[in-house]
Design a protein around this motif. Structure first.
Motif, mmCIF file in Angstrom:
data_model
loop_
_atom_site.group_PDB
_atom_site.id
_atom_site.type_symbol
_atom_site.label_atom_id
_atom_site.label_comp_id
_atom_site.label_asym_id
_atom_site.label_seq_id
_atom_site.Cartn_x
_atom_site.Cartn_y
_atom_site.Cartn_z
ATOM 1 N N GLY A 195 1.761 12.590 0.480
ATOM 2 C CA GLY A 195 3.136 12.485 0.393
ATOM 3 C C GLY A 195 3.556 11.321 0.890
ATOM 4 O O GLY A 195 4.719 10.778 0.501
ATOM 5 N N LYS A 196 2.530 10.371 1.555
ATOM 6 C CA LYS A 196 2.982 9.092 2.115
ATOM 7 C C LYS A 196 2.562 8.015 1.175
ATOM 8 O O LYS A 196 2.383 6.926 1.757
ATOM 9 C CB LYS A 196 2.479 9.129 3.513
ATOM 10 C CG LYS A 196 3.092 10.181 4.336
ATOM 11 C CD LYS A 196 4.077 9.525 5.211
ATOM 12 C CE LYS A 196 4.654 10.643 6.073
ATOM 13 N NZ LYS A 196 6.056 10.218 6.792
ATOM 14 N N ARG A 197 1.922 8.123 -0.018
ATOM 15 C CA ARG A 197 1.117 7.106 -0.518
ATOM 16 C C ARG A 197 1.929 5.697 -0.720
ATOM 17 O O ARG A 197 1.280 4.714 -0.703
ATOM 18 C CB ARG A 197 0.364 7.619 -1.796
ATOM 19 C CG ARG A 197 1.363 8.017 -2.764
ATOM 20 C CD ARG A 197 0.615 8.844 -3.932
ATOM 21 N NE ARG A 197 -0.488 7.985 -4.303
ATOM 22 C CZ ARG A 197 -1.559 8.621 -5.054
ATOM 23 N NH1 ARG A 197 -1.475 10.035 -5.157
ATOM 24 N NH2 ARG A 197 -2.579 7.979 -5.288
ATOM 25 N N GLY A 198 3.094 5.839 -0.785
ATOM 26 C CA GLY A 198 3.863 4.837 -1.406
ATOM 27 C C GLY A 198 4.717 4.269 -0.173
ATOM 28 O O GLY A 198 5.332 3.257 0.025
ATOM 29 N N THR A 199 4.396 4.677 1.319
ATOM 30 C CA THR A 199 5.063 4.161 2.238
ATOM 31 C C THR A 199 4.503 3.118 2.988
ATOM 32 O O THR A 199 3.184 2.829 2.882
ATOM 33 C CB THR A 199 4.869 5.272 3.429
ATOM 34 O OG1 THR A 199 5.641 6.596 2.787
ATOM 35 C CG2 THR A 199 5.740 5.323 4.740
ATOM 36 N N ASP A 200 5.393 2.201 3.735
ATOM 37 C CA ASP A 200 4.702 1.062 4.229
ATOM 38 C C ASP A 200 3.962 1.430 5.721
ATOM 39 O O ASP A 200 4.572 2.369 6.135
ATOM 40 C CB ASP A 200 5.743 -0.020 4.621
ATOM 41 C CG ASP A 200 6.014 -0.931 3.674
ATOM 42 O OD1 ASP A 200 5.305 -1.049 2.913
ATOM 43 O OD2 ASP A 200 6.736 -1.884 3.910
ATOM 44 N N LEU A 201 2.899 0.883 6.021
ATOM 45 C CA LEU A 201 2.067 1.184 6.923
ATOM 46 C C LEU A 201 3.055 1.073 8.303
ATOM 47 O O LEU A 201 2.899 2.046 9.214
ATOM 48 C CB LEU A 201 0.930 0.390 6.993
ATOM 49 C CG LEU A 201 -0.151 0.598 5.975
ATOM 50 C CD1 LEU A 201 -1.295 -0.530 6.107
ATOM 51 C CD2 LEU A 201 -0.883 1.928 5.834
ATOM 52 N N GLU A 202 3.827 0.102 8.261
ATOM 53 C CA GLU A 202 4.515 -0.198 9.549
ATOM 54 C C GLU A 202 5.547 1.065 9.806
ATOM 55 O O GLU A 202 5.957 1.609 10.949
ATOM 56 C CB GLU A 202 5.523 -1.409 9.469
ATOM 57 C CG GLU A 202 4.709 -2.651 9.678
ATOM 58 C CD GLU A 202 5.400 -3.688 9.164
ATOM 59 O OE1 GLU A 202 5.518 -4.565 9.736
ATOM 60 O OE2 GLU A 202 5.711 -3.894 7.804
ATOM 61 N N ALA A 203 5.933 1.778 8.757
ATOM 62 C CA ALA A 203 6.872 3.018 8.929
ATOM 63 C C ALA A 203 5.874 4.091 9.466
ATOM 64 O O ALA A 203 6.583 5.408 9.322
ATOM 65 C CB ALA A 203 7.501 3.323 7.639
ATOM 66 N N LEU A 204 4.854 4.424 9.634
ATOM 67 C CA LEU A 204 3.996 5.428 9.958
ATOM 68 C C LEU A 204 3.826 5.804 11.606
ATOM 69 O O LEU A 204 4.125 4.705 12.310
ATOM 70 C CB LEU A 204 2.675 5.350 9.696
ATOM 71 C CG LEU A 204 2.222 5.256 7.942
ATOM 72 C CD1 LEU A 204 1.125 5.152 7.636
ATOM 73 C CD2 LEU A 204 3.092 6.592 7.366
ATOM 74 N N SER A 205 3.722 6.599 11.948
ATOM 75 C CA SER A 205 3.607 7.361 13.312
ATOM 76 C C SER A 205 2.216 6.878 13.707
ATOM 77 O O SER A 205 1.160 6.717 12.726
ATOM 78 C CB SER A 205 3.564 8.444 13.574
ATOM 79 O OG SER A 205 2.739 9.292 13.289
ATOM 80 N N GLY A 206 1.689 6.837 14.967
ATOM 81 C CA GLY A 206 0.392 6.329 15.526
ATOM 82 C C GLY A 206 -0.825 7.461 14.597
ATOM 83 O O GLY A 206 -1.777 6.932 14.226
ATOM 84 N N GLY A 207 -0.208 8.766 14.673
ATOM 85 C CA GLY A 207 -1.544 9.503 14.141
ATOM 86 C C GLY A 207 -1.597 9.288 12.896
ATOM 87 O O GLY A 207 -2.651 9.599 12.072
ATOM 88 N N GLU A 208 -0.374 9.307 11.934
ATOM 89 C CA GLU A 208 -0.589 8.883 10.713
ATOM 90 C C GLU A 208 -1.461 7.625 10.252
ATOM 91 O O GLU A 208 -2.113 7.706 9.267
ATOM 92 C CB GLU A 208 0.770 8.870 9.917
ATOM 93 C CG GLU A 208 1.437 10.068 9.744
ATOM 94 C CD GLU A 208 3.062 9.995 9.631
ATOM 95 O OE1 GLU A 208 3.757 11.099 9.137
ATOM 96 O OE2 GLU A 208 3.461 8.948 9.894
ATOM 97 N N ARG A 209 -1.058 6.625 11.056
ATOM 98 C CA ARG A 209 -1.879 5.329 10.824
ATOM 99 C C ARG A 209 -3.308 5.691 11.093
ATOM 100 O O ARG A 209 -4.012 5.048 10.359
ATOM 101 C CB ARG A 209 -1.408 4.283 11.868
ATOM 102 C CG ARG A 209 0.056 3.760 11.894
ATOM 103 C CD ARG A 209 0.250 2.833 12.807
ATOM 104 N NE ARG A 209 1.725 2.271 12.213
ATOM 105 C CZ ARG A 209 2.382 1.490 13.170
ATOM 106 N NH1 ARG A 209 1.904 0.954 14.245
ATOM 107 N NH2 ARG A 209 3.666 1.138 12.720
#
Ligand SMILES: Nc1ncnc2c1ncn2[C@@H]1O[C@H](COP(=O)(O)OP(=O)(O)OP(=O)(O)O)[C@@H](O)[C@H]1O
Length: 256
Positions: A129-143
């Motif tokens: 669900g996050k494939r199009g999301t910018d890396l900068e917009a992710l939480s630490g866990g998601e990163r």
């Protein structure tokens, strides 16, 4: 993987790995533990060919690591480092797609296989669900999961993780370690990781390597390695050990 008599010195004044001999068992979860600065990351960097030892040998499937071509080795082993800077203006999918580089050449690229591997990596790490999301917009866990997804897209047989739970809250730590377990049990990946949390190491490892001052103190199944006496000797910490039907063996630090 066979690791034979490895000596590494980062600065030629002392040996940061001082005669390390061990073996990584295929299909198992091996965790390297030990106090700060004892050489855990250095050992992982030797296994992943990011550090050339002064002497000793590391071989995989009976072939010395120095004889692997880069892309050939990348298909065997992927590593996720402890701290990763997040590149700017990059989506999750783009970063994960870099994991496919070892599988492609200027002349040959199987886009269908690449897409399948990327989808698989995103699904395993719960990031579809996050494939199009910018890396900068992710939480630490998601990163942290994105870096793991990139390593998974590499489709190597061995996955090395250097302190993968650092900076994660307890929920994301458990989520990550459960992912590691699933990758091992359901997808057959061999895992080598560095952890600081001894209870997590006991719970999630088939094999623990305990290091101190550049050497392996002891290794084996968790309950043989982690004892009150050894924790006192290596970490200088008093503990009590308990066994619970639900939790299994666990350790409570009492003091120093
Ligand atoms: N590039 C380097 N140059 C000089 N010394 C280094 C270098 N990298 C590591 N060291 C030293 O080598 C020793 C082992 O470092 P390493 O990072 O392998 O330990 P570690 O067990 O992973 O530590 P930590 O738990 O703190 O992450 C430390 O004393 C460290 O200061």
């Amino acid at each position: 993987m066979e690791i034979q008599d490895i000596i590494v010195s980062h600065d030629n004044t002392r040996n940061h790995l001082d005669g390390v001999t061990t073996a990584i068992q295929k299909g198992k979860i091996t965790t390297i533990i030990g106090p700060n600065g004892c050489g855990k990351s250095t050992l992982l960097s030797v296994m992943s060919r990011n550090n050339m030892p002064k002497s000793g040998h590391v071989s995989l499937e009976s072939k010395d690591l120095v004889h692997y071509k880069s892309k050939e080795f990348a298909k065997k082993l992927a590593i996720v480092y402890q701290q990763n800077e997040i590149p700017k203006d990059l989506t999750v999918e783009k970063l994960v797609s870099f994991g496919r580089l070892p599988h492609n050449t200027m002349l040959k690229r199987n886009q269908e296989e690449d897409a399948k591997a990327i989808d698989w990596a995103l699904a395993c790490t719960n990031l579809l669900g996050k494939r199009g999301t910018d890396l900068e917009a992710l939480s630490g866990g998601e990163r942290q999961r994105v870096w793991i997804a990139m390593a998974l897209a590499q489709q190597s047989e061995i996955l090395c993780l250097d302190e993968p739970t650092t900076y994660l809250d307890i929920y994301y730590q458990i989520e990550l370690l459960e992912l590691v377990k699933t990758l091992n049990e359901e997808h057959g990946l061999t895992i080598v990781m560095v952890l600081h949390d001894i209870n997590q190491a006991i719970r999630y490892s088939d094999h623990i390597i305990l290091m101190n001052a550049g050497q392996i103190v002891t290794e084996g199944v968790p309950r043989d390695v982690i004892t009150k006496a050894v924790i006192k000797e290596v970490y200088g910490v008093e503990t009590i050990f308990n066994e619970d039907e639900q939790l299994g063996l666990y350790m409570v630090p009492l003091g120093i």
